[in-house]
Design an enzyme around this catalytic site. Structure first.
Site, PDB file in Angstrom:
ATOM      1  N   HIS A  15       0.840  -1.204   0.000  1.00  0.00           N
ATOM      2  CA  HIS A  15       0.000   0.000   0.000  1.00  0.00           C
ATOM      3  C   HIS A  15       0.871   1.248   0.000  1.00  0.00           C
ATOM      4  CE1 HIS A  15      -4.011   1.936   1.074  1.00  0.00           C
ATOM      5  NE2 HIS A  15      -3.138   2.944   1.117  1.00  0.00           N
ATOM      6  N   HIS A  17       1.324   4.997  -2.531  1.00  0.00           N
ATOM      7  CA  HIS A  17       0.826   5.793  -3.652  1.00  0.00           C
ATOM      8  C   HIS A  17       1.987   6.405  -4.426  1.00  0.00           C
ATOM      9  CE1 HIS A  17      -3.492   5.902  -2.414  1.00  0.00           C
ATOM     10  NE2 HIS A  17      -2.950   5.593  -1.244  1.00  0.00           N
ATOM     11  N   HIS A 214      -9.749   1.402  -0.155  1.00  0.00           N
ATOM     12  CA  HIS A 214      -9.482   2.201   1.051  1.00  0.00           C
ATOM     13  C   HIS A 214     -10.774   2.251   1.863  1.00  0.00           C
ATOM     14  CE1 HIS A 214      -6.037   3.776  -1.200  1.00  0.00           C
ATOM     15  NE2 HIS A 214      -5.626   4.425  -0.125  1.00  0.00           N
ATOM     16  N   GLU A 217     -10.527   3.930   7.373  1.00  0.00           N
ATOM     17  CA  GLU A 217      -9.388   4.757   7.796  1.00  0.00           C
ATOM     18  C   GLU A 217      -9.971   5.968   8.523  1.00  0.00           C
ATOM     19  OE1 GLU A 217      -5.567   7.125   5.847  1.00  0.00           O
ATOM     20  OE2 GLU A 217      -7.189   6.477   4.549  1.00  0.00           O
ATOM     21  N   HIS A 238      -6.041   0.032   4.869  1.00  0.00           N
ATOM     22  CA  HIS A 238      -6.186   0.560   6.235  1.00  0.00           C
ATOM     23  C   HIS A 238      -7.115  -0.353   7.068  1.00  0.00           C
ATOM     24  CE1 HIS A 238      -3.874   4.062   5.111  1.00  0.00           C
ATOM     25  NE2 HIS A 238      -4.688   4.255   4.088  1.00  0.00           N
ATOM     26  N   ASP A 295       2.316   4.281   2.593  1.00  0.00           N
ATOM     27  CA  ASP A 295       1.193   5.089   2.112  1.00  0.00           C
ATOM     28  C   ASP A 295       1.679   6.250   1.239  1.00  0.00           C
ATOM     29  OD1 ASP A 295      -1.479   5.599   1.776  1.00  0.00           O
ATOM     30  OD2 ASP A 295      -1.839   6.374   3.783  1.00  0.00           O
TER      31      ASP A 295
END
Length: 364
Positions: A15, A17, A214, A217, A238, A295
């Site tokens: 995970h 980005h 996602h 979270e 998450h 992340d």
């Protein structure tokens, strides 16, 4: 003085980005080259404006992208370069396999409505963005020896993009793309149930495209339930608020659902109050299936070691638990079975474990 890594063995990251992992130097370079105004003109100043040292809300965090994405989006050379440099970054962190995610639409400047980042119209479509990222990732894989695959993101606030996202997943399924994700502001009411997203995920199921979402979270356990029941997700990005609904948590444990955990991120986005026990401690106690991930390391001023240090020093994580969670990450990766076995064999060998040993707390 460099800190000794909390876990100096090969790692798997699921995970992270792409647009949250760009080098500040690269942002400054393309800002200057393309005449795009940036809020700072040195690496240190830029890091301090984009980066975070103390918690913000999730929407406050998301606003950080507005500062620097105009320097990168809509530029072929920049898009390919950030993908290439991403692989180099992961190689330095001891990662042997990574799945990196991004929204093709947020890097495009043609055939995308509304136009992201107030860019002038150009000629780079979301399709070409995927092609450029693939080239950068594949060249990085060749040069740095890290196996890398990608996940394409639908955005919660733009359900009209989702049909094209799943079409691009199908088109590039054999060129790094291994899955689909739903990202963005999960506090948007009912966004998991927007028809555009639901239809894209139904199409993904029909075409054997792997799915993550996602959820849980900043949002409640209900978002996780929607991801599982309506979007048929195979992993949860998450997922911390799952533990607020004991029946749901028990069901996901029984189904060996994988949670993509990002502890340092949760602290800075305000989705975890450090005065309380982080849900990952519960996951560890219950021998749940989860991984540790960065992340958005650019914004969180972090590396993967930041998350390992945090869990080791503040939550009592051991080397054995780090081995277990990386094996579970490999098992829950979106690789085809034969490549997954190769990855697992690499980890077992590096960890001094017999081949095909079950991870602690896992059935063989």
């Amino acid at each position: 003085m460099t800190q000794t890594p909390a876990f100096d063995k090969p790692k798997v990251e699921l995970h992270v980005h792409l647009d949250g992992s760009i080098k500040p130097e690269t942002i400054l370079y393309y800002g200057r080259k393309r005449g795009v105004a940036l809020p700072a003109d040195t690496v240190e100043e830029l890091k301090n404006i984009i980066g975070m040292d103390k918690p913000l809300t999730l929407p406050g965090f998301l606003a950080k992208f507005d500062y620097y994405m105009p320097a990168i989006a809509g530029c072929r050379e920049a898009i390919k370069r950030i993908a290439y440099e991403f692989v180099e970054m992961k190689a330095k962190e001891g990662v042997v396999y990574v799945e990196v995610r991004y929204s093709p639409h947020l890097l495009a400047n043609y055939k995308v409505e509304p136009m992201p980042w107030n860019q002038p119209k150009g000629d780079i479509t979301p399709d070409e963005v995927v092609s450029l990222v693939n080239q950068g990732l594949q060249e990085g894989e060749r040069d740095f020896g890290v196996k890398v695959r990608s996940i394409l993101c639908c955005m919660r606030h733009e359900p009209s993009w989702s049909a094209e996202v799943v079409a691009l997943c199908k088109k590039y399924q054999h060129q790094t793309v291994v899955g689909i994700d739903l990202a963005g502001d999960e506090t948007i009411a009912d966004s998991s149930l927007f028809p555009g997203h639901v239809q894209a995920y139904e199409e993904a199921v029909r075409n054997g495209i792997h799915r993550t979402v996602h959820a849980g979270e900043a949002g409640t356990a209900e978002r996780v339930k929607e991801a599982v029941d309506n979007l048929k997700t195979e992993r949860v990005g998450h997922g911390y608020h799952t533990v607020d609904d004991e029946a749901l948590y028990k069901r996901l444990l029984e189904n060996n659902m994988h949670f993509e955990v990002c502890p340092w991120s949760n602290y800075l986005t305000g989705s975890w109050n450090p005065d309380t026990e982080h849900p990952v401690v519960r996951f560890k106690r219950d021998q749940a299936n989860y991984s540790l991930n960065t992340d958005d390391p650019l914004i969180f001023k972090s590396t993967l070691d930041t998350d390992y240090q945090l869990t080791k020093q503040k939550m009592g994580f051991t080397e054995e638990e780090f081995k277990r969670l990386n094996i579970n990450a490999a098992k829950s990766s979106f690789l085809p079975e034969d490549e997954k076995r190769e990855l697992l064999d690499l980890l077992y060998k590096a960890y001094g474990m017999p081949p095909a040993a079950p991870a602690a707390g896992q059935q063989p």
